[in-house]
Design a protein around this motif. Structure first.
Motif, mmCIF file in Angstrom:
data_model
loop_
_atom_site.group_PDB
_atom_site.id
_atom_site.type_symbol
_atom_site.label_atom_id
_atom_site.label_comp_id
_atom_site.label_asym_id
_atom_site.label_seq_id
_atom_site.Cartn_x
_atom_site.Cartn_y
_atom_site.Cartn_z
ATOM 1 N N VAL A 190 0.914 -1.195 0.067
ATOM 2 C CA VAL A 190 -0.042 -0.028 0.062
ATOM 3 C C VAL A 190 0.717 1.348 -0.042
ATOM 4 O O VAL A 190 0.818 2.091 -0.957
ATOM 5 C CB VAL A 190 -0.954 0.072 1.305
ATOM 6 N N ALA A 191 1.896 1.368 0.829
ATOM 7 C CA ALA A 191 2.675 2.303 1.130
ATOM 8 C C ALA A 191 3.341 2.834 -0.429
ATOM 9 O O ALA A 191 3.448 3.826 -1.061
ATOM 10 C CB ALA A 191 3.597 2.207 2.160
ATOM 11 N N LYS A 238 2.570 1.669 -3.386
ATOM 12 C CA LYS A 238 1.812 2.166 -4.521
ATOM 13 C C LYS A 238 1.270 3.723 -4.223
ATOM 14 O O LYS A 238 0.997 4.447 -5.281
ATOM 15 C CB LYS A 238 0.263 1.486 -4.471
ATOM 16 N N MET A 239 1.307 3.998 -2.891
ATOM 17 C CA MET A 239 0.886 5.564 -2.643
ATOM 18 C C MET A 239 2.070 6.338 -2.701
ATOM 19 O O MET A 239 1.961 7.738 -2.443
ATOM 20 C CB MET A 239 0.256 5.418 -1.221
ATOM 21 N N SER A 240 3.174 5.866 -3.051
ATOM 22 C CA SER A 240 4.377 6.493 -3.112
ATOM 23 C C SER A 240 4.681 7.399 -1.663
ATOM 24 O O SER A 240 5.435 8.526 -1.618
ATOM 25 C CB SER A 240 4.424 7.711 -4.312
ATOM 26 N N LEU A 245 2.722 5.897 6.561
ATOM 27 C CA LEU A 245 1.343 5.320 6.644
ATOM 28 C C LEU A 245 0.928 4.935 7.980
ATOM 29 O O LEU A 245 0.090 4.974 8.230
ATOM 30 C CB LEU A 245 1.335 4.055 5.752
ATOM 31 N N LYS A 304 -0.163 7.916 9.646
ATOM 32 C CA LYS A 304 -1.499 8.406 9.051
ATOM 33 C C LYS A 304 -2.439 7.561 9.952
ATOM 34 O O LYS A 304 -3.496 8.353 10.393
ATOM 35 C CB LYS A 304 -1.695 8.152 7.715
ATOM 36 N N PHE A 315 -6.260 12.057 0.296
ATOM 37 C CA PHE A 315 -5.578 10.851 0.535
ATOM 38 C C PHE A 315 -6.441 9.746 0.852
ATOM 39 O O PHE A 315 -6.131 8.444 0.136
ATOM 40 C CB PHE A 315 -4.837 11.230 1.904
ATOM 41 N N LYS A 347 -7.361 8.225 -2.526
ATOM 42 C CA LYS A 347 -6.226 7.492 -3.058
ATOM 43 C C LYS A 347 -5.874 6.397 -2.871
ATOM 44 O O LYS A 347 -5.851 5.292 -3.338
ATOM 45 C CB LYS A 347 -5.150 8.602 -3.189
ATOM 46 N N LEU A 348 -6.362 6.088 -1.404
ATOM 47 C CA LEU A 348 -5.941 4.895 -0.502
ATOM 48 C C LEU A 348 -7.002 3.982 -0.933
ATOM 49 O O LEU A 348 -6.825 2.896 -1.332
ATOM 50 C CB LEU A 348 -5.992 5.036 0.908
ATOM 51 N N GLU A 392 -8.616 3.819 -3.777
ATOM 52 C CA GLU A 392 -8.176 3.143 -5.128
ATOM 53 C C GLU A 392 -7.326 2.145 -5.132
ATOM 54 O O GLU A 392 -7.092 1.145 -5.916
ATOM 55 C CB GLU A 392 -7.626 4.399 -6.295
ATOM 56 N N VAL A 393 -6.223 2.489 -4.345
ATOM 57 C CA VAL A 393 -5.134 1.314 -4.113
ATOM 58 C C VAL A 393 -5.750 0.086 -3.614
ATOM 59 O O VAL A 393 -5.215 -1.207 -4.106
ATOM 60 C CB VAL A 393 -3.922 1.793 -3.208
#
Length: 135
Positions: A26-27, A29-31, A37, A40, A50, A53-54, A56-57
């Motif tokens: 996950v991290a 793919k989220m760059s 993460l 967060k 954010f 976007k998460l 979608e991942v």
């Protein structure tokens, strides 16, 4: 019905856990880093951009957790991915006027020492900021 004061970090942590996707994946793919993460997860007010976007991942619809997401937050158009470069320039950096190229081993070692000092200085400043935000 979800309360308006829902801790967003806890919600995303549970969604990632339920998705079965590894934190590292996950991290990546989220760059962001895994540490970012995990940080967060501690935040109660994560930006909805954010969260989207998460979602979608990990293929999770957060409008179930935050009903207003489906109505009021518009998704941004996907940004084209920059092509990989062999230089160390970041996307927000402009082209340097002159790139320093060490001529010998001694110059390389000196450049390494200079970069290490800069890195340590940045880490110290970062730690100071962390301490200020925790107080």
């Amino acid at each position: 019905m979800v309360k308006t004061n829902t801790h967003r970090g806890e919600v995303i942590r549970e969604a990632i856990k339920a998705s079965g996707v590894a934190i590292g994946v996950v991290a990546e793919k989220m760059s962001i880093s895994r540490k970012t993460l995990y940080n967060k997860f501690k935040e109660s007010s994560i930006p909805y951009s954010f969260i989207l976007k998460l979602g979608e991942v990990i293929h999770h619809d957060f409008s179930q957790d935050f009903p207003h997401l489906g109505k009021s937050v518009k998704k941004e158009a996907p940004k084209p991915q920059p092509q990989m470069s062999t230089s160390l320039l970041l996307p927000f950096d402009s082209e340097p006027q002159e790139i320093y190229k060490p001529n010998n081993l001694r110059d390389c070692e000196q450049e390494l020492v200079n970069l290490q000092r800069k890195y340590i200085n940045l880490l110290e400043k970062f730690n100071e900021l962390l301490l200020k935000t925790q107080a």
